[in-house]
Design a protein around this motif. Structure first.
Motif, PDB file in Angstrom:
ATOM      1  N   MET A   1       0.913  -1.223  -0.032  1.00  0.00           N
ATOM      2  CA  MET A   1       0.000   0.089   0.066  1.00  0.00           C
ATOM      3  C   MET A   1       1.007   1.286   0.062  1.00  0.00           C
ATOM      4  SD  MET A   1      -3.329  -0.420   0.810  1.00  0.00           S
ATOM      5  CE  MET A   1      -4.282  -1.100   2.292  1.00  0.00           C
ATOM      6  N   ALA A   2       0.466   2.163  -0.395  1.00  0.00           N
ATOM      7  CA  ALA A   2       1.167   3.651  -0.825  1.00  0.00           C
ATOM      8  C   ALA A   2       0.122   4.634  -0.053  1.00  0.00           C
ATOM      9  CB  ALA A   2       1.366   3.861  -2.218  1.00  0.00           C
ATOM     10  N   LEU A   3       1.065   5.577   0.581  1.00  0.00           N
ATOM     11  CA  LEU A   3       0.439   6.856   1.061  1.00  0.00           C
ATOM     12  C   LEU A   3       0.070   7.990   0.121  1.00  0.00           C
ATOM     13  CD1 LEU A   3      -0.785   7.948   3.699  1.00  0.00           C
ATOM     14  CD2 LEU A   3       1.685   8.726   4.212  1.00  0.00           C
ATOM     15  N   PHE A   4      -1.057   8.400  -0.169  1.00  0.00           N
ATOM     16  CA  PHE A   4      -1.331   9.764  -0.977  1.00  0.00           C
ATOM     17  C   PHE A   4      -1.773  10.685  -0.219  1.00  0.00           C
ATOM     18  CE2 PHE A   4      -1.971   5.794  -3.140  1.00  0.00           C
ATOM     19  CZ  PHE A   4      -1.373   5.957  -4.444  1.00  0.00           C
ATOM     20  N   ASN A   5      -1.557  11.914  -0.638  1.00  0.00           N
ATOM     21  CA  ASN A   5      -1.770  13.238  -0.128  1.00  0.00           C
ATOM     22  C   ASN A   5      -3.033  13.932  -0.963  1.00  0.00           C
ATOM     23  OD1 ASN A   5       0.340  13.530   1.803  1.00  0.00           O
ATOM     24  ND2 ASN A   5       1.593  14.406   0.262  1.00  0.00           N
ATOM     25  N   PHE A   6      -3.849  14.350  -0.023  1.00  0.00           N
ATOM     26  CA  PHE A   6      -4.896  15.026  -0.769  1.00  0.00           C
ATOM     27  C   PHE A   6      -5.007  16.241  -1.226  1.00  0.00           C
ATOM     28  CE2 PHE A   6      -9.436  16.917  -0.460  1.00  0.00           C
ATOM     29  CZ  PHE A   6     -10.025  16.360  -1.413  1.00  0.00           C
ATOM     30  N   THR A   7      -5.066  16.563  -2.585  1.00  0.00           N
ATOM     31  CA  THR A   7      -4.619  17.563  -3.285  1.00  0.00           C
ATOM     32  C   THR A   7      -5.778  18.295  -3.927  1.00  0.00           C
ATOM     33  OG1 THR A   7      -3.702  16.428  -5.199  1.00  0.00           O
ATOM     34  CG2 THR A   7      -2.019  16.953  -3.351  1.00  0.00           C
ATOM     35  N   GLY A   8      -6.773  17.870  -3.902  1.00  0.00           N
ATOM     36  CA  GLY A   8      -7.941  18.308  -4.769  1.00  0.00           C
ATOM     37  C   GLY A   8      -9.278  18.751  -4.046  1.00  0.00           C
ATOM     38  N   THR A   9     -10.237  18.435  -4.565  1.00  0.00           N
ATOM     39  CA  THR A   9     -11.570  18.965  -3.866  1.00  0.00           C
ATOM     40  C   THR A   9     -12.652  17.561  -3.921  1.00  0.00           C
ATOM     41  OG1 THR A   9     -12.461  19.702  -6.125  1.00  0.00           O
ATOM     42  CG2 THR A   9     -11.264  21.279  -4.891  1.00  0.00           C
ATOM     43  N   ASP A  10     -12.461  16.634  -4.368  1.00  0.00           N
ATOM     44  CA  ASP A  10     -13.502  15.498  -4.518  1.00  0.00           C
ATOM     45  C   ASP A  10     -12.588  14.370  -3.933  1.00  0.00           C
ATOM     46  OD1 ASP A  10     -15.114  13.595  -4.821  1.00  0.00           O
ATOM     47  OD2 ASP A  10     -15.592  13.990  -6.693  1.00  0.00           O
ATOM     48  N   PRO A  11     -12.801  13.913  -2.581  1.00  0.00           N
ATOM     49  CA  PRO A  11     -12.022  12.651  -1.804  1.00  0.00           C
ATOM     50  C   PRO A  11     -12.282  11.438  -2.692  1.00  0.00           C
ATOM     51  CG  PRO A  11     -13.139  13.992  -0.191  1.00  0.00           C
ATOM     52  CD  PRO A  11     -13.569  14.536  -1.564  1.00  0.00           C
ATOM     53  N   SER A  12     -13.585  11.294  -3.383  1.00  0.00           N
ATOM     54  CA  SER A  12     -13.793   9.925  -4.219  1.00  0.00           C
ATOM     55  C   SER A  12     -12.995   9.823  -5.594  1.00  0.00           C
ATOM     56  CB  SER A  12     -15.198   9.824  -4.357  1.00  0.00           C
ATOM     57  OG  SER A  12     -15.693  10.806  -5.356  1.00  0.00           O
ATOM     58  N   GLN A  13     -12.312  10.851  -5.816  1.00  0.00           N
ATOM     59  CA  GLN A  13     -11.589  10.820  -7.348  1.00  0.00           C
ATOM     60  C   GLN A  13     -10.157  10.504  -6.968  1.00  0.00           C
ATOM     61  OE1 GLN A  13     -13.097  10.905 -10.169  1.00  0.00           O
ATOM     62  NE2 GLN A  13     -14.938  10.743  -8.967  1.00  0.00           N
ATOM     63  N   PRO A  14      -9.578   9.443  -7.828  1.00  0.00           N
ATOM     64  CA  PRO A  14      -8.306   9.044  -7.548  1.00  0.00           C
ATOM     65  C   PRO A  14      -7.275  10.311  -8.267  1.00  0.00           C
ATOM     66  CG  PRO A  14      -9.322   7.387  -8.489  1.00  0.00           C
ATOM     67  CD  PRO A  14     -10.300   8.195  -8.355  1.00  0.00           C
ATOM     68  N   SER A  15      -7.739  11.239  -9.121  1.00  0.00           N
ATOM     69  CA  SER A  15      -6.882  12.226  -9.711  1.00  0.00           C
ATOM     70  C   SER A  15      -6.547  13.244  -8.729  1.00  0.00           C
ATOM     71  CB  SER A  15      -7.396  12.574 -10.865  1.00  0.00           C
ATOM     72  OG  SER A  15      -8.701  13.100 -10.970  1.00  0.00           O
ATOM     73  N   HIS A  16      -7.429  13.458  -7.574  1.00  0.00           N
ATOM     74  CA  HIS A  16      -7.201  14.409  -6.496  1.00  0.00           C
ATOM     75  C   HIS A  16      -6.291  14.296  -5.354  1.00  0.00           C
ATOM     76  CE1 HIS A  16     -11.033  16.907  -7.619  1.00  0.00           C
ATOM     77  NE2 HIS A  16     -10.694  15.949  -8.975  1.00  0.00           N
ATOM     78  N   TYR A  17      -5.551  13.164  -5.756  1.00  0.00           N
ATOM     79  CA  TYR A  17      -4.404  12.724  -4.561  1.00  0.00           C
ATOM     80  C   TYR A  17      -3.108  12.576  -5.428  1.00  0.00           C
ATOM     81  CZ  TYR A  17      -8.322  11.195  -1.948  1.00  0.00           C
ATOM     82  OH  TYR A  17      -9.567  10.899  -0.995  1.00  0.00           O
ATOM     83  N   SER A  18      -2.104  12.879  -4.720  1.00  0.00           N
ATOM     84  CA  SER A  18      -0.607  12.813  -5.450  1.00  0.00           C
ATOM     85  C   SER A  18       0.152  11.789  -4.403  1.00  0.00           C
ATOM     86  CB  SER A  18       0.053  14.116  -5.252  1.00  0.00           C
ATOM     87  OG  SER A  18       0.032  14.565  -4.094  1.00  0.00           O
ATOM     88  N   LEU A  19       0.984  11.051  -5.017  1.00  0.00           N
ATOM     89  CA  LEU A  19       1.775  10.154  -4.225  1.00  0.00           C
ATOM     90  C   LEU A  19       2.698  10.917  -3.216  1.00  0.00           C
ATOM     91  CD1 LEU A  19       2.474   7.107  -3.751  1.00  0.00           C
ATOM     92  CD2 LEU A  19       4.430   7.408  -5.622  1.00  0.00           C
ATOM     93  N   ALA A  20       2.648  10.364  -1.848  1.00  0.00           N
ATOM     94  CA  ALA A  20       3.332  11.345  -0.852  1.00  0.00           C
ATOM     95  C   ALA A  20       4.784  10.569  -0.922  1.00  0.00           C
ATOM     96  CB  ALA A  20       2.831  10.829   0.492  1.00  0.00           C
TER      97      ALA A  20
END
Length: 74
Positions: A1-20
């Motif tokens: 498993m990897a850790l992702f930072n929330f960087t967007g506005t919609d928590p259900s969209q994968p594109s709104h995260y970046s790999l930490a």
């Protein structure tokens, strides 16, 4: 498993995260998405399963961290 930072506005969209790449910090506002632990889809986006989406919803509605969801601290 990897850790992702929330960087967007919609928590259900994968594109709104970046790999930490470092340990994330979670500045205010409080009780909003901070990080998500999930499988990496190979393009550095999280795989958000239905179970993980339910955990996100539960965490946000109840203002609690989940097993794979971390909210910004109060």
């Amino acid at each position: 498993m990897a850790l992702f930072n929330f960087t967007g506005t919609d928590p259900s969209q994968p594109s709104h995260y970046s790999l930490a790449t470092t340990t994330p910090t979670c500045p205010p506002p409080t009780q909003q998405m901070c990080t998500l632990q999930a499988m990496n889809d190979g393009a550095n986006n999280p795989v958000i399963t239905d179970a993980l989406k339910n955990e996100i919803i539960n965490s946000l509605q109840n203002e609690i961290n989940g097993l794979n969801v971390s909210l910004k601290s109060r």
